[in-house]
Design a protein around this motif. Structure first.
Motif, PDB file in Angstrom:
ATOM      1  N   PRO A 160     -28.232  71.219  11.628  1.00 37.62           N
ATOM      2  CA  PRO A 160     -27.339  71.835  10.646  1.00 37.62           C
ATOM      3  C   PRO A 160     -28.124  72.859   9.824  1.00 37.62           C
ATOM      4  CG  PRO A 160     -27.839  69.572  10.024  1.00 37.62           C
ATOM      5  CD  PRO A 160     -28.428  69.799  11.384  1.00 37.62           C
ATOM      6  N   MET A 161     -27.482  73.997   9.540  1.00 38.78           N
ATOM      7  CA  MET A 161     -28.217  75.107   8.948  1.00 38.78           C
ATOM      8  C   MET A 161     -27.316  75.976   8.086  1.00 38.78           C
ATOM      9  SD  MET A 161     -30.136  78.139  11.109  1.00 38.78           S
ATOM     10  CE  MET A 161     -30.995  76.925  12.087  1.00 38.78           C
ATOM     11  N   LEU A 162     -27.905  76.520   7.025  1.00 38.75           N
ATOM     12  CA  LEU A 162     -27.265  77.570   6.247  1.00 38.75           C
ATOM     13  C   LEU A 162     -28.002  78.867   6.541  1.00 38.75           C
ATOM     14  CD1 LEU A 162     -26.803  75.836   2.765  1.00 38.75           C
ATOM     15  CD2 LEU A 162     -25.107  76.124   4.578  1.00 38.75           C
ATOM     16  N   LEU A 163     -27.279  79.881   6.983  1.00 35.78           N
ATOM     17  CA  LEU A 163     -27.839  81.217   7.200  1.00 35.78           C
ATOM     18  C   LEU A 163     -27.467  82.057   5.991  1.00 35.78           C
ATOM     19  CD1 LEU A 163     -26.793  81.768  10.903  1.00 35.78           C
ATOM     20  CD2 LEU A 163     -29.067  81.261  10.046  1.00 35.78           C
ATOM     21  N   VAL A 164     -28.452  82.670   5.381  1.00 37.33           N
ATOM     22  CA  VAL A 164     -28.244  83.421   4.152  1.00 37.33           C
ATOM     23  C   VAL A 164     -28.704  84.854   4.362  1.00 37.33           C
ATOM     24  CG1 VAL A 164     -28.815  83.552   1.695  1.00 37.33           C
ATOM     25  CG2 VAL A 164     -28.667  81.312   2.823  1.00 37.33           C
ATOM     26  N   ASN A 165     -27.892  85.797   3.911  1.00 33.05           N
ATOM     27  CA  ASN A 165     -28.249  87.221   3.933  1.00 33.05           C
ATOM     28  C   ASN A 165     -28.037  87.774   2.531  1.00 33.05           C
ATOM     29  OD1 ASN A 165     -28.780  88.051   6.757  1.00 33.05           O
ATOM     30  ND2 ASN A 165     -26.766  87.136   7.046  1.00 33.05           N
ATOM     31  N   VAL A 166     -29.108  88.214   1.901  1.00 26.71           N
ATOM     32  CA  VAL A 166     -29.042  88.865   0.600  1.00 26.71           C
ATOM     33  C   VAL A 166     -29.307  90.341   0.846  1.00 26.71           C
ATOM     34  CG1 VAL A 166     -30.074  89.026  -1.699  1.00 26.71           C
ATOM     35  CG2 VAL A 166     -29.843  86.788  -0.590  1.00 26.71           C
ATOM     36  N   VAL A 167     -28.437  91.212   0.332  1.00 33.09           N
ATOM     37  CA  VAL A 167     -28.573  92.645   0.577  1.00 33.09           C
ATOM     38  C   VAL A 167     -28.372  93.406  -0.729  1.00 33.09           C
ATOM     39  CG1 VAL A 167     -27.673  94.634   1.845  1.00 33.09           C
ATOM     40  CG2 VAL A 167     -27.703  92.400   2.924  1.00 33.09           C
ATOM     41  N   SER A 168     -29.284  94.343  -0.980  1.00 33.02           N
ATOM     42  CA  SER A 168     -29.174  95.188  -2.168  1.00 33.02           C
ATOM     43  C   SER A 168     -28.229  96.347  -1.890  1.00 33.02           C
ATOM     44  CB  SER A 168     -30.546  95.743  -2.552  1.00 33.02           C
ATOM     45  OG  SER A 168     -30.917  96.813  -1.697  1.00 33.02           O
ATOM     46  N   SER A 169     -27.894  97.047  -2.937  1.00 29.78           N
ATOM     47  CA  SER A 169     -27.188  98.309  -2.803  1.00 29.78           C
ATOM     48  C   SER A 169     -28.180  99.347  -2.283  1.00 29.78           C
ATOM     49  CB  SER A 169     -26.645  98.722  -4.169  1.00 29.78           C
ATOM     50  OG  SER A 169     -25.849  99.863  -4.068  1.00 29.78           O
ATOM     51  N   CYS A 170     -27.710 100.539  -2.051  1.00 34.15           N
ATOM     52  CA  CYS A 170     -28.588 101.627  -1.618  1.00 34.15           C
ATOM     53  C   CYS A 170     -29.203 102.300  -2.841  1.00 34.15           C
ATOM     54  CB  CYS A 170     -27.797 102.665  -0.825  1.00 34.15           C
ATOM     55  SG  CYS A 170     -27.264 102.066   0.770  1.00 34.15           S
ATOM     56  N   TYR A 171     -30.455 102.682  -2.687  1.00 37.77           N
ATOM     57  CA  TYR A 171     -31.179 103.364  -3.751  1.00 37.77           C
ATOM     58  C   TYR A 171     -31.885 104.580  -3.189  1.00 37.77           C
ATOM     59  CZ  TYR A 171     -30.312  99.202  -6.477  1.00 37.77           C
ATOM     60  OH  TYR A 171     -29.688  98.187  -7.142  1.00 37.77           O
ATOM     61  N   GLN A 172     -32.082 105.550  -4.061  1.00 36.69           N
ATOM     62  CA  GLN A 172     -32.832 106.745  -3.705  1.00 36.69           C
ATOM     63  C   GLN A 172     -34.314 106.459  -3.923  1.00 36.69           C
ATOM     64  OE1 GLN A 172     -31.126 110.394  -5.038  1.00 36.69           O
ATOM     65  NE2 GLN A 172     -33.131 111.331  -5.326  1.00 36.69           N
ATOM     66  N   VAL A 173     -35.136 106.925  -3.009  1.00 37.30           N
ATOM     67  CA  VAL A 173     -36.580 106.758  -3.104  1.00 37.30           C
ATOM     68  C   VAL A 173     -37.104 107.688  -4.205  1.00 37.30           C
ATOM     69  CG1 VAL A 173     -38.773 107.000  -1.858  1.00 37.30           C
ATOM     70  CG2 VAL A 173     -36.727 106.198  -0.650  1.00 37.30           C
ATOM     71  N   PRO A 174     -37.942 107.179  -5.125  1.00 39.10           N
ATOM     72  CA  PRO A 174     -38.497 108.046  -6.173  1.00 39.10           C
ATOM     73  C   PRO A 174     -39.339 109.184  -5.583  1.00 39.10           C
ATOM     74  CG  PRO A 174     -38.915 105.731  -6.663  1.00 39.10           C
ATOM     75  CD  PRO A 174     -38.372 105.800  -5.260  1.00 39.10           C
ATOM     76  N   ASP A 175     -39.347 110.314  -6.277  1.00 35.05           N
ATOM     77  CA  ASP A 175     -40.181 111.442  -5.841  1.00 35.05           C
ATOM     78  C   ASP A 175     -41.622 110.975  -5.711  1.00 35.05           C
ATOM     79  OD1 ASP A 175     -38.043 113.216  -5.844  1.00 35.05           O
ATOM     80  OD2 ASP A 175     -38.441 113.966  -7.874  1.00 35.05           O
ATOM     81  N   GLY A 176     -42.249 111.380  -4.624  1.00 37.45           N
ATOM     82  CA  GLY A 176     -43.641 111.047  -4.390  1.00 37.45           C
ATOM     83  C   GLY A 176     -43.882 109.702  -3.725  1.00 37.45           C
TER      84      GLY A 176
END
Length: 182
Positions: A160-176
């Motif tokens: 027996p198992m719980l499969l979990v997926n946590v996902v963030s929103s999309c973000y812009q990569v900082p300059d540099g």
């Protein structure tokens, strides 16, 4: 992890990316051309780990955790290295179906107390009719999907198992900053 679990996790991560508002192409079509928030990959990675830990705390169950960590992905419709999301697929193998069912019940009841909105709860259309919970945290810009696989569901000999997926929103990569963890 076997291929069945890996495939389900990847499918779940893609679904959660859309649920978390990470589909850049869809945002453009709907007129939501607001600029994305800029955040470092390290900050989003750390928050993703923290949220996964909080979800495990809400489950309040002991078991065997998978050893996967968060990973960086490209948001659909965006240029690699410019816009990203972080996903953390993991699993918890429990001692019994009954204990894992109690954990699912706790998630459904307690996640809203922590700012989550449960947007889906019920059996899926798989052969095993697995119980699924999907929740969004608008303020934190995260989504989670938890799927409960009963012992030997679908004819397999899984624990027996719980499969979990946590996902963030999309973000812009900082300059540099470069994203090199895809």
């Amino acid at each position: 992890m076997n291929n069945r679990i890996t495939g389900k996790i990847l499918h779940g991560a893609a679904l959660l990316a859309v649920l978390a508002g990470c589909n850049v192409a869809s945002q453009e079509k709907s007129g939501q051309n607001e600029p994305l928030e800029t955040r470092s990959v390290q900050d989003v990675d750390a928050e993703t780990r923290q949220i996964s830990s909080q979800i495990l705390d809400v489950m309040a169950i002991k078991g065997v955790l998978s050893k996967s960590g968060p990973g960086v992905s490209v948001c659909e419709g965006s240029e690699r290295g410019k816009i990203f999301l972080v996903r953390h697929p993991w699993s918890l193998t429990g001692t019994s179906d009954a204990e894992l069912m109690k954990a699912m019940t706790r998630l459904k009841g307690d996640l809203p107390k922590h700012g989550w909105k449960v947007v889906e709860y019920g059996q899926n259309s798989s052969r095993g009719k697995s119980l699924e919970l999907t929740a969004d945290h608008v303020a934190k810009k995260f989504a989670v999907k938890v799927e409960f696989w009963k012992r030997s569901s679908g004819g397999d000999t899984n624990e027996p198992m719980l499969l979990v997926n946590v996902v963030s929103s999309c973000y812009q990569v900082p300059d540099g900053e470069k994203v090199d963890r895809f």
